[in-house]
Design a protein around this motif. Structure first.
Motif, PDB file in Angstrom:
ATOM      1  N   ARG A 280       0.825  -1.210   0.000  1.00 62.29           N
ATOM      2  CA  ARG A 280       0.000   0.000   0.000  1.00 62.29           C
ATOM      3  C   ARG A 280       0.860   1.260   0.000  1.00 62.29           C
ATOM      4  NH1 ARG A 280      -5.304   1.538   1.230  1.00 62.29           N
ATOM      5  NH2 ARG A 280      -5.527   3.443   0.019  1.00 62.29           N
ATOM      6  N   PHE A 281       0.629   2.136  -0.980  1.00 63.47           N
ATOM      7  CA  PHE A 281       1.308   3.426  -1.037  1.00 63.47           C
ATOM      8  C   PHE A 281       0.296   4.424  -1.572  1.00 63.47           C
ATOM      9  CE2 PHE A 281       4.085   6.707  -2.774  1.00 63.47           C
ATOM     10  CZ  PHE A 281       5.022   6.841  -1.751  1.00 63.47           C
ATOM     11  N   ALA A 282      -0.202   5.280  -0.704  1.00 68.30           N
ATOM     12  CA  ALA A 282      -1.297   6.190  -1.052  1.00 68.30           C
ATOM     13  C   ALA A 282      -0.886   7.190  -2.126  1.00 68.30           C
ATOM     14  CB  ALA A 282      -1.771   6.931   0.199  1.00 68.30           C
ATOM     15  N   ASN A 283      -1.721   7.333  -3.151  1.00 65.75           N
ATOM     16  CA  ASN A 283      -1.460   8.348  -4.170  1.00 65.75           C
ATOM     17  C   ASN A 283      -2.036   9.690  -3.708  1.00 65.75           C
ATOM     18  OD1 ASN A 283      -4.277   8.357  -4.741  1.00 65.75           O
ATOM     19  ND2 ASN A 283      -4.012   6.750  -6.277  1.00 65.75           N
ATOM     20  N   GLU A 284      -1.895  10.724  -4.524  1.00 64.35           N
ATOM     21  CA  GLU A 284      -2.306  12.072  -4.135  1.00 64.35           C
ATOM     22  C   GLU A 284      -3.803  12.148  -3.847  1.00 64.35           C
ATOM     23  OE1 GLU A 284      -0.992  14.915  -7.003  1.00 64.35           O
ATOM     24  OE2 GLU A 284       1.080  14.223  -6.937  1.00 64.35           O
ATOM     25  N   GLN A 285      -4.608  11.473  -4.664  1.00 63.40           N
ATOM     26  CA  GLN A 285      -6.052  11.514  -4.480  1.00 63.40           C
ATOM     27  C   GLN A 285      -6.460  10.835  -3.180  1.00 63.40           C
ATOM     28  OE1 GLN A 285      -8.086  13.251  -6.591  1.00 63.40           O
ATOM     29  NE2 GLN A 285      -9.607  12.916  -5.010  1.00 63.40           N
ATOM     30  N   GLU A 286      -5.825   9.700  -2.863  1.00 62.24           N
ATOM     31  CA  GLU A 286      -6.124   8.999  -1.614  1.00 62.24           C
ATOM     32  C   GLU A 286      -5.698   9.812  -0.403  1.00 62.24           C
ATOM     33  OE1 GLU A 286      -5.762   4.351  -3.185  1.00 62.24           O
ATOM     34  OE2 GLU A 286      -3.974   5.433  -2.501  1.00 62.24           O
ATOM     35  N   GLN A 287      -4.573  10.536  -0.533  1.00 69.48           N
ATOM     36  CA  GLN A 287      -4.132  11.402   0.562  1.00 69.48           C
ATOM     37  C   GLN A 287      -5.134  12.522   0.816  1.00 69.48           C
ATOM     38  OE1 GLN A 287      -0.192  12.389  -0.959  1.00 69.48           O
ATOM     39  NE2 GLN A 287       0.739  11.203   0.672  1.00 69.48           N
ATOM     40  N   LYS A 288      -5.644  13.115  -0.258  1.00 68.03           N
ATOM     41  CA  LYS A 288      -6.638  14.176  -0.109  1.00 68.03           C
ATOM     42  C   LYS A 288      -7.897  13.650   0.575  1.00 68.03           C
ATOM     43  CE  LYS A 288      -5.177  16.894  -4.129  1.00 68.03           C
ATOM     44  NZ  LYS A 288      -5.550  17.351  -5.499  1.00 68.03           N
ATOM     45  N   THR A 289      -8.315  12.439   0.192  1.00 67.85           N
ATOM     46  CA  THR A 289      -9.503  11.828   0.803  1.00 67.85           C
ATOM     47  C   THR A 289      -9.284  11.604   2.288  1.00 67.85           C
ATOM     48  OG1 THR A 289     -10.037  10.700  -1.279  1.00 67.85           O
ATOM     49  CG2 THR A 289     -11.056   9.846   0.726  1.00 67.85           C
ATOM     50  N   TYR A 290      -8.085  11.133   2.650  1.00 71.28           N
ATOM     51  CA  TYR A 290      -7.774  10.870   4.060  1.00 71.28           C
ATOM     52  C   TYR A 290      -7.781  12.166   4.874  1.00 71.28           C
ATOM     53  CZ  TYR A 290      -5.300   9.400   8.252  1.00 71.28           C
ATOM     54  OH  TYR A 290      -4.948   9.162   9.570  1.00 71.28           O
ATOM     55  N   ARG A 291      -7.206  13.222   4.318  1.00 69.74           N
ATOM     56  CA  ARG A 291      -7.141  14.497   5.044  1.00 69.74           C
ATOM     57  C   ARG A 291      -8.522  15.116   5.248  1.00 69.74           C
ATOM     58  NH1 ARG A 291      -2.150  15.369   1.875  1.00 69.74           N
ATOM     59  NH2 ARG A 291      -0.407  15.243   3.331  1.00 69.74           N
ATOM     60  N   SER A 292      -9.432  14.872   4.312  1.00 67.34           N
ATOM     61  CA  SER A 292     -10.771  15.454   4.423  1.00 67.34           C
ATOM     62  C   SER A 292     -11.735  14.595   5.234  1.00 67.34           C
ATOM     63  CB  SER A 292     -11.357  15.701   3.035  1.00 67.34           C
ATOM     64  OG  SER A 292     -11.460  14.492   2.312  1.00 67.34           O
ATOM     65  N   THR A 293     -11.527  13.269   5.204  1.00 70.37           N
ATOM     66  CA  THR A 293     -12.464  12.362   5.887  1.00 70.37           C
ATOM     67  C   THR A 293     -11.848  11.625   7.079  1.00 70.37           C
ATOM     68  OG1 THR A 293     -11.934  10.471   4.449  1.00 70.37           O
ATOM     69  CG2 THR A 293     -13.662  11.981   3.707  1.00 70.37           C
TER      70      THR A 293
END
Length: 308
Positions: A280-293
């Motif tokens: 697992r290595f989070a991409n930019e979109q997944e990082q944005k989702t994590y920061r918001s949710t």
């Protein structure tokens, strides 16, 4: 809007201006006079404008076709890349179209190779800076970015592969010498893009610190990356500590350095190039989702397995 957000927006507007100017200079002073075609929608726009003039003697601005051809791509970007990025990409392409239309076609050198290289480099500067700021120059950039986010491969590689169609069209309708110089121009563009847009390049950070708990807490608070703590002993000081190992992108190096040394100014950071990452290595979109949710979305391959 905070001061930070205002500064970021100002940076993006400056990049849009730079992209418009560099693209217009590349097209009107190097590529178009030398009959060398650009990458992506810019190249297709060049080909359409050239064919209209050769077949029907209709003089049309390349900038107009750049805008028209990018409309369906923006729809894809809106769905896959995000609303904010797509709007900025739209403004970026509008700037390129406007600058290309306003700036007259000039002549710098008769050397076709120099025209191909300089034109490719100038286009690469604008495309790379745009991608680094979170938006694109439209066309193949958006398609390449979507594919890069899905597979983890470099944006430059996808741009080179997708732009093979420009080479074939240029060779078929004009001459294969133009097609060969177009390959050189596209290669120069993709190399510059990969040199500037480094979010796909992964590195392993080995952080030796006597304040592992505080450093770890700050890293987890500010970066969506996994951490591994290993025991360590200083060779000279004999002080016991812990070494933090984490894989990040080269684009995140500056943030990592600032976070670590703000907590422990004596921390030692060793950066190693990382060829591949399995797991697992989070991409930019997944990082944005994590920061918001606060929730990291499941990988797409895991979602597909569940569907089966």
């Amino acid at each position: 809007m905070t001061v930070y957000q205002k500064n970021e927006m100002l940076k993006k507007l400056v990049v849009i201006l730079i992209t418009g100017v560099t693209a217009a200079v590349a097209l009107n002073y190097f590529l178009i006079p030398a009959n060398v075609f650009s990458a992506g929608m810019n190249g297709i726009a060049q080909i359409i404008a050239s064919l209209l003039y050769e077949w029907f003697h209709i003089q049309a601005d390349t900038g107009i076709f750049i805008f028209i051809l990018n409309i369906p791509v923006f729809i894809l970007g809106f769905l896959k890349v995000g609303k904010g990025s797509t709007i900025l990409s739209f403004i970026n392409v509008l700037g390129v179209s406007l600058m290309t239309t306003i700036m007259p076609v000039g002549h710098v050198t008769d050397n076709i190779l120099m025209n191909a290289l300089v034109g490719g480099v100038l286009l690469g500067i604008g495309a790379g800076l745009s991608l680094k700021m979170g938006f694109t120059t439209g066309g193949m950039d958006i398609i390449s970015l979507v594919l890069s986010q899905t597979t983890g491969k470099t944006v430059g590689n996808y741009m080179f592969i997708l732009n093979g169609i420009i080479v074939v069209i240029a060779g078929f309708f004009f001459n294969w010498e133009s097609a060969l110089y177009t390959i050189i121009s596209i290669y120069a563009l993709t190399q510059v893009v990969d040199a500037i847009h480094t979010s796909h390049q992964k590195v392993t950070a080995m952080i030796v610190t006597v304040k592992p708990d505080q450093v770890t807490e700050e890293l987890m608070k500010n970066m969506v990356r996994g951490l591994t703590l290993l025991p360590s002993v200083g060779g000279y000081s004999k002080k016991e500590g812990k070494m933090i190992m984490m894989v990040i992108t080269r684009y995140e190096l500056y943030d990592l350095d600032q976070i670590v040394h703000e907590v422990d100014e004596d921390a030692f950071i060793n950066i190693l190039p990382t060829q591949s990452v399995f797991g697992r290595f989070a991409n930019e979109q997944e990082q944005k989702t994590y920061r918001s949710t606060g929730v990291l979305p499941e990988p797409k391959n895991k979602q597909n397995r569940k569907k089966r």
